[in-house]
Design a protein around this motif. Structure first.
Motif, PDB file in Angstrom:
ATOM      1  N   GLY A 156      52.905  43.501  18.178  1.00 48.34           N
ATOM      2  CA  GLY A 156      51.885  42.685  18.828  1.00 48.34           C
ATOM      3  C   GLY A 156      51.296  43.373  20.046  1.00 48.34           C
ATOM      4  O   GLY A 156      50.076  43.470  20.208  1.00 48.34           O
ATOM      5  N   GLU A 157      52.165  43.880  20.915  1.00 49.76           N
ATOM      6  CA  GLU A 157      51.722  44.595  22.108  1.00 49.76           C
ATOM      7  C   GLU A 157      50.908  45.831  21.735  1.00 49.76           C
ATOM      8  O   GLU A 157      49.862  46.103  22.337  1.00 49.76           O
ATOM      9  CB  GLU A 157      52.952  45.006  22.918  1.00 49.76           C
ATOM     10  N   ALA A 158      51.384  46.576  20.735  1.00 49.56           N
ATOM     11  CA  ALA A 158      50.697  47.807  20.336  1.00 49.56           C
ATOM     12  C   ALA A 158      49.336  47.511  19.725  1.00 49.56           C
ATOM     13  O   ALA A 158      48.361  48.234  19.973  1.00 49.56           O
ATOM     14  CB  ALA A 158      51.557  48.595  19.357  1.00 49.56           C
ATOM     15  N   ALA A 159      49.247  46.457  18.914  1.00 53.14           N
ATOM     16  CA  ALA A 159      47.975  46.111  18.284  1.00 53.14           C
ATOM     17  C   ALA A 159      46.945  45.653  19.312  1.00 53.14           C
ATOM     18  O   ALA A 159      45.760  45.988  19.223  1.00 53.14           O
ATOM     19  CB  ALA A 159      48.190  45.028  17.232  1.00 53.14           C
ATOM     20  N   THR A 160      47.398  44.894  20.306  1.00 58.84           N
ATOM     21  CA  THR A 160      46.486  44.447  21.361  1.00 58.84           C
ATOM     22  C   THR A 160      45.936  45.636  22.143  1.00 58.84           C
ATOM     23  O   THR A 160      44.728  45.735  22.406  1.00 58.84           O
ATOM     24  CB  THR A 160      47.203  43.477  22.306  1.00 58.84           C
ATOM     25  N   ALA A 161      46.821  46.566  22.518  1.00 58.33           N
ATOM     26  CA  ALA A 161      46.383  47.754  23.244  1.00 58.33           C
ATOM     27  C   ALA A 161      45.441  48.601  22.387  1.00 58.33           C
ATOM     28  O   ALA A 161      44.463  49.171  22.906  1.00 58.33           O
ATOM     29  CB  ALA A 161      47.595  48.572  23.670  1.00 58.33           C
ATOM     30  N   TYR A 162      45.715  48.669  21.096  1.00 60.49           N
ATOM     31  CA  TYR A 162      44.876  49.450  20.188  1.00 60.49           C
ATOM     32  C   TYR A 162      43.474  48.849  20.091  1.00 60.49           C
ATOM     33  O   TYR A 162      42.471  49.568  20.152  1.00 60.49           O
ATOM     34  CB  TYR A 162      45.544  49.495  18.815  1.00 60.49           C
ATOM     35  N   ARG A 163      43.390  47.530  19.970  1.00 56.00           N
ATOM     36  CA  ARG A 163      42.074  46.877  19.898  1.00 56.00           C
ATOM     37  C   ARG A 163      41.278  47.122  21.181  1.00 56.00           C
ATOM     38  O   ARG A 163      40.063  47.383  21.131  1.00 56.00           O
ATOM     39  CB  ARG A 163      42.245  45.376  19.646  1.00 56.00           C
ATOM     40  N   ARG A 164      41.931  47.053  22.319  1.00 58.91           N
ATOM     41  CA  ARG A 164      41.239  47.313  23.582  1.00 58.91           C
ATOM     42  C   ARG A 164      40.776  48.763  23.668  1.00 58.91           C
ATOM     43  O   ARG A 164      39.698  49.062  24.187  1.00 58.91           O
ATOM     44  CB  ARG A 164      42.168  46.977  24.747  1.00 58.91           C
ATOM     45  N   CYS A 165      41.603  49.656  23.144  1.00 59.06           N
ATOM     46  CA  CYS A 165      41.229  51.073  23.112  1.00 59.06           C
ATOM     47  C   CYS A 165      39.982  51.276  22.257  1.00 59.06           C
ATOM     48  O   CYS A 165      39.042  51.970  22.664  1.00 59.06           O
ATOM     49  CB  CYS A 165      42.402  51.896  22.580  1.00 59.06           C
ATOM     50  N   LEU A 166      39.940  50.654  21.091  1.00 57.36           N
ATOM     51  CA  LEU A 166      38.766  50.770  20.224  1.00 57.36           C
ATOM     52  C   LEU A 166      37.525  50.189  20.886  1.00 57.36           C
ATOM     53  O   LEU A 166      36.428  50.735  20.741  1.00 57.36           O
ATOM     54  CB  LEU A 166      39.021  50.058  18.894  1.00 57.36           C
ATOM     55  N   ALA A 167      37.701  49.100  21.609  1.00 58.24           N
ATOM     56  CA  ALA A 167      36.556  48.485  22.296  1.00 58.24           C
ATOM     57  C   ALA A 167      35.951  49.470  23.301  1.00 58.24           C
ATOM     58  O   ALA A 167      34.726  49.545  23.461  1.00 58.24           O
ATOM     59  CB  ALA A 167      36.985  47.212  22.988  1.00 58.24           C
ATOM     60  N   ARG A 168      36.796  50.222  23.992  1.00 58.44           N
ATOM     61  CA  ARG A 168      36.288  51.222  24.943  1.00 58.44           C
ATOM     62  C   ARG A 168      35.609  52.378  24.213  1.00 58.44           C
ATOM     63  O   ARG A 168      34.526  52.820  24.589  1.00 58.44           O
ATOM     64  CB  ARG A 168      37.437  51.794  25.782  1.00 58.44           C
ATOM     65  N   LEU A 169      36.260  52.854  23.153  1.00 53.36           N
ATOM     66  CA  LEU A 169      35.756  54.049  22.463  1.00 53.36           C
ATOM     67  C   LEU A 169      34.452  53.786  21.729  1.00 53.36           C
ATOM     68  O   LEU A 169      33.586  54.684  21.637  1.00 53.36           O
ATOM     69  CB  LEU A 169      36.808  54.552  21.472  1.00 53.36           C
ATOM     70  N   PHE A 170      34.294  52.584  21.185  1.00 51.94           N
ATOM     71  CA  PHE A 170      33.144  52.314  20.322  1.00 51.94           C
ATOM     72  C   PHE A 170      32.191  51.289  20.907  1.00 51.94           C
ATOM     73  O   PHE A 170      31.363  50.720  20.182  1.00 51.94           O
ATOM     74  CB  PHE A 170      33.623  51.870  18.935  1.00 51.94           C
ATOM     75  N   ALA A 171      32.277  51.067  22.188  1.00 54.47           N
ATOM     76  CA  ALA A 171      31.416  50.052  22.820  1.00 54.47           C
ATOM     77  C   ALA A 171      29.944  50.341  22.604  1.00 54.47           C
ATOM     78  O   ALA A 171      29.128  49.427  22.466  1.00 54.47           O
ATOM     79  CB  ALA A 171      31.710  49.999  24.332  1.00 54.47           C
ATOM     80  N   ALA A 172      29.552  51.604  22.544  1.00 54.47           N
ATOM     81  CA  ALA A 172      28.135  51.961  22.406  1.00 54.47           C
ATOM     82  C   ALA A 172      27.743  52.192  20.952  1.00 54.47           C
ATOM     83  O   ALA A 172      26.599  52.528  20.672  1.00 54.47           O
ATOM     84  CB  ALA A 172      27.838  53.217  23.231  1.00 54.47           C
ATOM     85  N   ALA A 173      28.703  52.047  20.035  1.00 55.33           N
ATOM     86  CA  ALA A 173      28.410  52.359  18.622  1.00 55.33           C
ATOM     87  C   ALA A 173      27.553  51.269  17.997  1.00 55.33           C
ATOM     88  O   ALA A 173      27.619  50.122  18.380  1.00 55.33           O
ATOM     89  CB  ALA A 173      29.729  52.501  17.859  1.00 55.33           C
TER      90      ALA A 173
END
Length: 462
Positions: free
Chosen positions: A445-462
């Motif tokens: 759960g903790e890892a998936a939440t951090a992963y989703r936030r990471c993707l939001a940063r990486l692909f915010a402009a996509a």
């Protein structure tokens, strides 16, 4: 926990019933007693199998899985590995070390939950986004290995020698600026990573010349000599003959095919894993098998990229060793890799049940045993089978799963690999440590939440 009772277990010499498995504090198997009384030992929820090694992956690419499936406007219907690579570069140029750690941890948990107990990380993302080395040149390696190990998975880390942009003297392109290394700089990353994890028995550090187009054989030889001074049994992996263009370019430059060029000039042996090796002729197939190296096959990625099909049957007939990897991580499921490996042959030959031998007529049984053994060899690990002295890397299937129940022996593996849409993996142990139970990982759960936030940063402009 230092013991486990299984009503059915796939041991090195075949299936056995009522097996009491014991291991020491270091996680190595010390006892195997078929026909035993369980006593107070914990009971496995279903059949026990040796864990699988994922022998090839680039952890950061998990973040782009499914993001390169739309034809680019400039590709004119000619999408290929080479156009996919541009999407990969976009991601590679955006990642920070903390992103690498978060993605790696999430990936490793996904792999554990599906039956992988070890992962080989083929790591070429070395420098800062501007192409300059970090203060610690192993910064990205340490972040990635750290994320993987947080999950509990065993790791073989393979820092990548990446010096050229193509055959001959082609320089690296600007979009490859984070990859550049020389034999000297890559060996420093090897040393620093090994030193940081020197007390962790579940981290092994080797070396990976990226490919013959990115690392000339002279550089490969220099790097391997340096690696031998550090650890003369350390694993060595290389991409080779993945694409037809790679074969054509090697022929144009050297007058030889890639695998032939490599085998004629480098002492390839059982330490080596040749990843993909998709485009082999008959003599290369036999020569590679004879060297005792492992062919590292990544069927879902090879299908996703349109690479082609490895000549599995003639290679196996020549005694060649294989293992499987998830590479770009469009799948993280060993059963899916093995099914696709078999289905590629069926579609080509229009026949069924091809990857078998006389001793094990089951396709699932044949492929699981071969890939588990070959993967452990490629990882440089004492794993790959349930046997005395081997690492207690174990997976337990859910005995009540509809594609497992009422099956016995290798039919269990056939049911999982060729019928189960949802993984039947219930529990996983790495070196005797329980890391997945009832299909769940404590950190998922903790890892998936951090992963989703990471993707939001990486692909915010996509």
């Amino acid at each position: 926990m230092t013991e486990l009772f299984a009503e059915r277990a796939l041991l090195a010499d075949g299936w056995a019933r009522d097996v009491l498995i014991t291991w020491d504090e270091g996680g190595h198997i010390t006892g195997l007693r078929p026909g035993a009384d369980p006593g107070r030992a914990p009971r496995a929820p279903g059949p026990i199998l040796p864990g699988m090694t994922n022998l090839h992956g680039h952890a950061f690419q998990r973040a782009m899985a499914g993001r390169a499936e739309t034809r680019g406007p400039s590709h004119a219907g000619e999408d290929s590995f080479w156009t996919w690579r541009e999407t990969m570069y976009d991601l590679a140029l955006a990642l920070q070390p903390e992103d690498a750690r978060i993605i790696a941890r999430h990936l490793a948990i996904e792999c554990l939950k599906r039956g992988y107990t070890a992962l080989c990380e083929f790591h070429y993302l070395h420098h800062d986004t501007d192409g300059h080395a970090y203060a610690d040149p192993a910064e990205m390696s340490l972040a990635t290995v750290g994320g993987l190990r947080e999950s509990g998975i065993a790791v073989t880390h393979l820092p990548v020698l990446y010096a050229r942009g193509g055959f001959g003297e082609a320089p690296l392109g600007d979009r490859q600026r984070r990859f550049h290394t020389t034999p000297e700089t890559i060996l420093e990353i090897v040393r620093r990573t090994a030193a940081r994890h020197g007390t962790d028995p579940l981290v092994r550090v080797g070396l990976a010349p990226h490919s013959l187009r990115a690392a000339p054989v002279e550089m490969i030889a220099e790097a391997v000599d340096g690696l031998d001074d550090i650890d003369d049994a350390a694993p060595i992996h290389i991409h080779v003959a993945e694409q037809e263009k790679e074969v054509a370019d090697c022929l144009a430059t050297h007058g030889a095919r890639p695998v032939s060029w490599l085998l004629d000039r480098v002492a390839v042996d059982g330490r080596w894993c040749l990843v993909h090796a998709t485009h082999l002729d008959g003599s290369e197939t036999r020569a590679l098998a004879a060297r005792g190296a492992v062919a590292g096959l990544c069927p879902t990625t090879e299908a996703n990229l349109g690479d082609g099909l490895f000549p599995l049957l003639p290679y196996r007939e020549a005694g060649g060793a294989i293992g499987i990897g998830s590479d770009s991580h469009v799948s993280r499921d060993p059963a899916r890799e093995l099914a696709l490996l078999e289905y590629g042959i069926r579609l080509t030959e229009r026949r069924r049940n091809r990857a078998t031998d006389m001793d094990t007529p089951s396709v699932g049984g044949t492929l699981w045993r071969a890939a588990a053994a070959g993967g452990a060899q490629a990882a440089g690990a004492d794993a790959g089978a349930i046997a005395l002295g081997r690492r207690a890397d174990l997976i337990a299937l859910d005995g009540a799963h509809p594609d497992i129940t009422e099956r016995d022996g290798d039919a269990i593996l056939d049911g999982w690999i060729f019928a189960a849409d949802e993984t039947p993996v219930d529990s996983v142990w790495v070196a005797g440590r329980w890391v997945v139970g009832e299909g769940r990982h404590a950190l998922e759960g903790e890892a998936a939440t951090a992963y989703r936030r990471c993707l939001a940063r990486l692909f915010a402009a996509a």
